[in-house]
Design a protein around this motif. Structure first.
Motif, short mmCIF file in Angstrom:
data_model
loop_
_atom_site.label_atom_id
_atom_site.label_comp_id
_atom_site.label_asym_id
_atom_site.label_seq_id
_atom_site.Cartn_x
_atom_site.Cartn_y
_atom_site.Cartn_z
N VAL A 62 1.42 -0.77 0.24
CA VAL A 62 -0.34 -0.30 -0.22
C VAL A 62 1.01 1.09 0.21
CG1 VAL A 62 -1.76 1.47 1.28
CG2 VAL A 62 -1.80 -0.95 1.26
N VAL A 63 0.57 1.68 -1.13
CA VAL A 63 1.11 3.41 -0.60
C VAL A 63 0.39 4.37 -0.36
CG1 VAL A 63 1.82 5.33 -1.71
CG2 VAL A 63 2.63 3.17 -2.95
N LEU A 64 0.26 5.33 1.05
CA LEU A 64 -0.53 5.68 1.41
C LEU A 64 0.13 7.58 1.70
CD1 LEU A 64 -3.38 5.80 2.79
CD2 LEU A 64 -2.31 5.41 5.30
N GLY A 65 -1.37 8.01 0.97
CA GLY A 65 -1.07 9.59 1.33
C GLY A 65 -1.13 10.46 2.47
N LEU A 66 0.20 11.17 2.48
CA LEU A 66 0.88 11.77 3.75
C LEU A 66 0.65 13.49 3.33
CD1 LEU A 66 1.30 11.12 6.66
CD2 LEU A 66 4.00 11.73 5.47
N PRO A 67 -1.27 13.56 4.38
CA PRO A 67 -0.92 14.92 3.96
C PRO A 67 -0.86 16.13 4.88
CG PRO A 67 -2.90 13.91 5.37
CD PRO A 67 -1.93 13.23 5.22
N GLY A 72 6.16 21.75 4.83
CA GLY A 72 6.21 19.93 5.24
C GLY A 72 6.27 19.85 6.65
N ASP A 73 5.27 20.99 7.09
CA ASP A 73 5.47 19.58 9.16
C ASP A 73 3.91 18.72 8.36
OD1 ASP A 73 7.05 21.32 10.09
OD2 ASP A 73 5.61 22.55 10.55
N GLU A 74 3.80 18.02 9.90
CA GLU A 74 2.76 16.83 9.85
C GLU A 74 1.38 17.85 10.81
OE1 GLU A 74 3.40 13.38 10.80
OE2 GLU A 74 5.23 12.84 9.60
N GLY A 75 0.10 17.92 10.63
CA GLY A 75 -0.45 18.58 10.52
C GLY A 75 -1.46 17.14 11.51
N PRO A 76 -2.75 17.33 11.83
CA PRO A 76 -3.48 16.51 12.75
C PRO A 76 -4.28 15.87 11.47
CG PRO A 76 -4.78 18.70 12.63
CD PRO A 76 -3.17 18.68 11.96
N ALA A 77 -4.15 15.58 10.47
CA ALA A 77 -4.32 14.87 9.28
C ALA A 77 -3.71 14.04 8.77
CB ALA A 77 -4.80 15.75 7.62
N GLU A 101 1.36 13.90 -0.57
CA GLU A 101 0.61 14.00 -0.95
C GLU A 101 -0.15 15.33 -1.52
OE1 GLU A 101 -3.55 14.22 1.00
OE2 GLU A 101 -3.26 11.77 0.48
N ARG A 102 1.21 15.95 -0.72
CA ARG A 102 0.53 17.71 -0.91
C ARG A 102 -0.02 18.03 -2.52
NH1 ARG A 102 5.81 20.31 1.67
NH2 ARG A 102 6.79 18.01 1.18
N LEU A 103 -0.42 18.59 -2.69
CA LEU A 103 -1.00 19.46 -4.10
C LEU A 103 -1.84 17.96 -4.98
CD1 LEU A 103 1.91 22.02 -5.23
CD2 LEU A 103 -0.65 22.34 -3.97
N THR A 104 -1.88 16.94 -4.75
CA THR A 104 -2.02 15.86 -5.47
C THR A 104 -3.47 15.98 -5.67
OG1 THR A 104 -2.89 13.98 -4.05
CG2 THR A 104 -0.76 14.06 -5.28
N THR A 105 -4.33 16.53 -4.53
CA THR A 105 -6.28 16.86 -4.97
C THR A 105 -5.84 17.92 -5.97
OG1 THR A 105 -6.36 15.90 -2.90
CG2 THR A 105 -8.15 17.42 -3.79
N ALA A 106 -5.69 19.20 -5.32
CA ALA A 106 -5.72 20.27 -6.59
C ALA A 106 -4.76 19.49 -8.39
CB ALA A 106 -4.26 21.42 -6.11
N GLN A 107 -3.98 18.86 -8.05
CA GLN A 107 -3.68 18.46 -9.66
C GLN A 107 -4.47 17.86 -10.36
OE1 GLN A 107 -0.10 15.72 -9.64
NE2 GLN A 107 -0.29 15.59 -11.96
N ALA A 108 -5.52 16.92 -9.62
CA ALA A 108 -6.41 15.84 -10.00
C ALA A 108 -7.78 16.63 -10.57
CB ALA A 108 -7.12 14.77 -9.15
N GLU A 109 -7.94 18.26 -9.20
CA GLU A 109 -9.41 18.28 -10.01
C GLU A 109 -8.34 19.53 -10.85
OE1 GLU A 109 -12.82 20.66 -9.29
OE2 GLU A 109 -11.88 19.34 -8.15
#
Length: 145
Positions: A62-67, A72-77, A101-109
């Motif tokens: 599995v490759v799991l997106g790290l939001p 570059g910091d890790e937040g609650p998500a 996974e930064r910007l993958t949703t924007a890229q998809a949109e």
């Protein structure tokens, strides 16, 4: 969790609060294709659904997106995604690689808007397309080595 992932079919996941975008690689691990998303119904049921999918498709990892946050910091998500990844490893015994996974949703949109899809249809496809983009970037890096 792994820093690399083995050869074979890989599932990519874009872990969200309402849906989990899903993509799968071909058996050689060169290309990623989107699959229908998993509509969230709690981690336990989501992992059961993922287990059925993994068995059906003969998934090896599995490759799991790290939001990550944009700095570059890790937040609650990101914390929730790591916890979900740990549960996948524990319950399904599949190795999990966390992937930025930064910007993958924007890229998809952006891709969907350019395809002239209606908003309702874009909403249905966005999460799995984001999973496809993150999985493809992981496969590309692995295959370059």
């Amino acid at each position: 969790m792994n820093n690399g992932f083995p050869k074979g079919k890989v599932v990519g996941l874009d872990y969200g609060s309402r849906r989990i975008g899903v993509a799968v690689s071909d058996s050689l691990g060169f290309t990623a294709q989107p699959l229908p998303p998993i509509v969230r119904s709690g981690d336990k049921k989501d992992i059961e659904e993922l287990g059925r999918l993994a068995a059906e498709l003969e998934i090896t990892s599995v490759v799991l997106g790290l939001p990550l946050l944009m700095n570059g910091d890790e937040g609650p998500a990101a914390v929730r995604a790591r916890e979900f990844g740990a549960r996948i490893e524990e319950i399904l015994s599949l190795p999990v690689t966390m992937w930025d996974e930064r910007l993958t949703t924007a890229q998809a949109e952006r891709h969907l808007v350019e395809s002239n899809l209606r908003r309702e249809r874009r909403k249905e496809l966005r999460d799995s397309l984001a999973a496809m983009f993150l999985l493809q970037s992981a496969l590309d890096l692995r295959n370059r080595k």
